[in-house]
Design an enzyme around this catalytic site. Structure first.
Site, PDB file in Angstrom:
ATOM      1  N   GLU A   1      -8.142  -4.759   5.471  1.00 42.15           N
ATOM      2  CA  GLU A   1      -7.918  -4.337   4.072  1.00 42.15           C
ATOM      3  C   GLU A   1      -7.094  -5.373   3.338  1.00 42.15           C
ATOM      4  OE1 GLU A   1      -8.911   0.267   3.391  1.00 42.15           O
ATOM      5  OE2 GLU A   1      -8.222  -0.359   5.432  1.00 42.15           O
TER       6      GLU A   1
ATOM      7  N   ASN B   1       0.723  -1.063  -0.104  1.00 43.05           N
ATOM      8  CA  ASN B   1      -0.083   0.155  -0.005  1.00 43.05           C
ATOM      9  C   ASN B   1       0.773   1.142   0.039  1.00 43.05           C
ATOM     10  OD1 ASN B   1      -1.727   2.110   0.526  1.00 43.05           O
ATOM     11  ND2 ASN B   1      -2.594   1.181   2.392  1.00 43.05           N
TER      12      ASN B   1
ATOM     13  N   ARG C   1      -2.738  -2.074  -3.204  1.00 40.29           N
ATOM     14  CA  ARG C   1      -4.029  -1.063  -2.973  1.00 40.29           C
ATOM     15  C   ARG C   1      -3.817  -0.008  -3.914  1.00 40.29           C
ATOM     16  NH1 ARG C   1      -5.869   1.818   2.506  1.00 40.29           N
ATOM     17  NH2 ARG C   1      -7.844   2.549   1.561  1.00 40.29           N
TER      18      ARG C   1
ATOM     19  N   ARG D   1     -11.326  16.849   7.509  1.00 40.24           N
ATOM     20  CA  ARG D   1     -12.184  17.169   6.143  1.00 40.24           C
ATOM     21  C   ARG D   1     -13.721  17.625   6.625  1.00 40.24           C
ATOM     22  NH1 ARG D   1     -10.941  11.605   3.638  1.00 40.24           N
ATOM     23  NH2 ARG D   1      -8.878  12.014   2.946  1.00 40.24           N
TER      24      ARG D   1
ATOM     25  N   HIS E   1     -12.791   3.755   0.097  1.00 35.26           N
ATOM     26  CA  HIS E   1     -12.807   2.812   1.526  1.00 35.26           C
ATOM     27  C   HIS E   1     -13.393   1.452   0.882  1.00 35.26           C
ATOM     28  CE1 HIS E   1     -12.551   6.306   4.450  1.00 35.26           C
ATOM     29  NE2 HIS E   1     -11.873   5.896   4.258  1.00 35.26           N
TER      30      HIS E   1
END
Ligand code: ADP
Length: 396
Positions: A383, A7, A90, A240, A179
């Site tokens: 993940e 990743n 990923r 955010r 996600h």
């Protein structure tokens, strides 16, 4: 079969070597400060964590360090690189062309390059990792697992924006969602816990870490999600804003004399829990502020919880009822007070929190009572395992 899961960020690289046959993590770690100086953190199964400082001008040197560590005589976990059967990467953005995990070939590399426009921070970094692996381990198959792919099953009513259709046609402006690997993993795991075929389940998945998104998952497929064209949309996050009136942007730009980049940066990096509290993006700090009676911290917390509940209500109607709600990621897995605050507001849906069962961190648990109309779970995401699973499926 051993799968190396990679990743890559612009200056970092996380990895895990997983023996997928028995789901065993043989080693994991990360390279940091790539292009600056370089640091490898390496953790073999049953061994001590090692930290090595070494120059890593590019991702090639970083991957080389990882491979050297994996076969190192003392702390390595495999004898030779021939024991790495496949590599799973990923990748952030696959646009509209990629709806599933794929074996990486020239065509796939072209799509990842084309989508760099949509994922300017991540896609180029993901490609650097892919190129480095191809260079250092020729002949080993590489599989790309995309963050956006899981959400490609959304229908137009979920992914279209109410804007002129030329923008969609010319620039592919639509909701993509992110996600995906995490939402898919916890939805599949939830179906197992419900002891129901995945195809018969309706689940709301809540992935809340530093970033955060919810997904409405029907029969194992995403039918809506809260992030959008970019990860800025949806619920409020650590730094955010989540959804806001788009007219705020030009207004603030004019008043504060900001460039587009500065204004977007403010929404990405200076908003959310951090911006509202004026103190921190970390939920643990926000909870302390709430306990101290800090006004802005309390508003930040309440706003955070309300946004999540708004989407749960919306998805409940959209899915015409649900079997389960799942919390995952940093906050979802670990924050007892956040799960409590959310679930306690869901009484109108017949949901009851089991306070004692909710008293867990980083563990799989059913946190609703036996008579709750909808089951609520905390499920740690994985993940890497999902990426290894897809890679294994292809290469096998
Ligand atoms: P990322 O989105 O960067 O992958 P994670 O999923 O690891 O992030 O989540 C990181 C966030 O999880 C931290 O910013 C912190 O707010 C939150 N977190 C972790 N542990 C706890 C905890 N015990 N209580 C509350 N929040 C926590």
């Amino acid at each position: 079969m051993n799968v190396l899961v990679v990743n890559c960020g612009s200056s970092s690289l996380k990895f895990q070597l997983i023996n997928y046959d028995n789901r065993d993590v043989l080693a994991k770690g990360l390279c940091e400060r790539i292009g600056i100086d370089g640091r490898l953190v390496y953790e073999p199964k049953n061994g001590e964590k090692e930290v090595t400082e070494a120059a890593m001008p590019t991702h090639v040197e970083a991957i080389q360090m990882v491979l050297d560590a994996l076969v190192n005589e003392k702390s390595g976990v495999i004898k030779s690189l021939e024991e790495v059967d496949a590599i799973g990467h990923r990748v952030l953005h696959g646009g509209m062309k990629i709806t599933n995990s794929v074996i990486i070939d020239d065509e796939v590399i072209k799509v990842i390059e084309e989508c760099a426009d949509l994922g300017p921070l991540h896609n180029p970094a993901n490609l650097m990792g892919i190129n480095a692996c191809m260079k250092l381990m020729p002949g080993v198959p590489n599989v790309a697992v995309f963050d956006t792919a899981f959400h490609q099953t959304m229908p137009p009513k979920a992914y279209m924006y109410g804007i002129p259709k030329e923008y969609y046609e010319k620039y592919a402006i639509r909701k993509y969602g992110f996600h995906g690997t995490s939402h898919q993993y916890v939805a599949e795991r939830c179906a197992e816990l419900l002891e129901k075929p995945l195809a018969d389940t309706k689940i709301i998945t809540i992935h809340i870490g530093n970033g955060g998104s919810l997904s409405a998952v029907k029969g194992g497929h995403s039918v809506d999600t809260t992030m959008g064209f970019t990860p800025l949309a949806g619920i409020m996050m650590g730094t955010r804003s989540g959804d806001i009136d788009p007219a705020v942007l030009p207004f603030v730009m004019e008043k504060e004399n900001l460039t587009i980049d500065q204004a977007v940066n403010a929404l990405n990096k200076e908003s959310g829990l951090y911006g509202v509290s004026g103190a921190s993006s970390d939920m643990r700090d926000i909870l302390k502020l709430v306990a101290e009676g800090d006004e802005r911290g309390t508003i930040a917390f309440n706003l955070y919880i309300k946004r999540i509940c708004d989407y749960i209500g919306s998805y409940f109607l959209y899915l015409d009822g649900v079997d389960a709600i799942v919390f995952t990621a940093g906050i979802g897995e670990n924050s007892i007070p956040v799960r409590k605050a959310v679930v306690q507001r869901l009484g109108a849906l017949g949901i009851q929190l089991d306070e004692q069962a909710n008293n867990v961190m980083g563990e799989e648990a059913l946190i609703s009572t036996a008579d709750s109309k909808i089951k609520v779970f905390a499920i740690p995401t994985n993940e890497e395992l999902m990426i290894a699973k897809d890679t294994y499926a292809f290469v096998k």
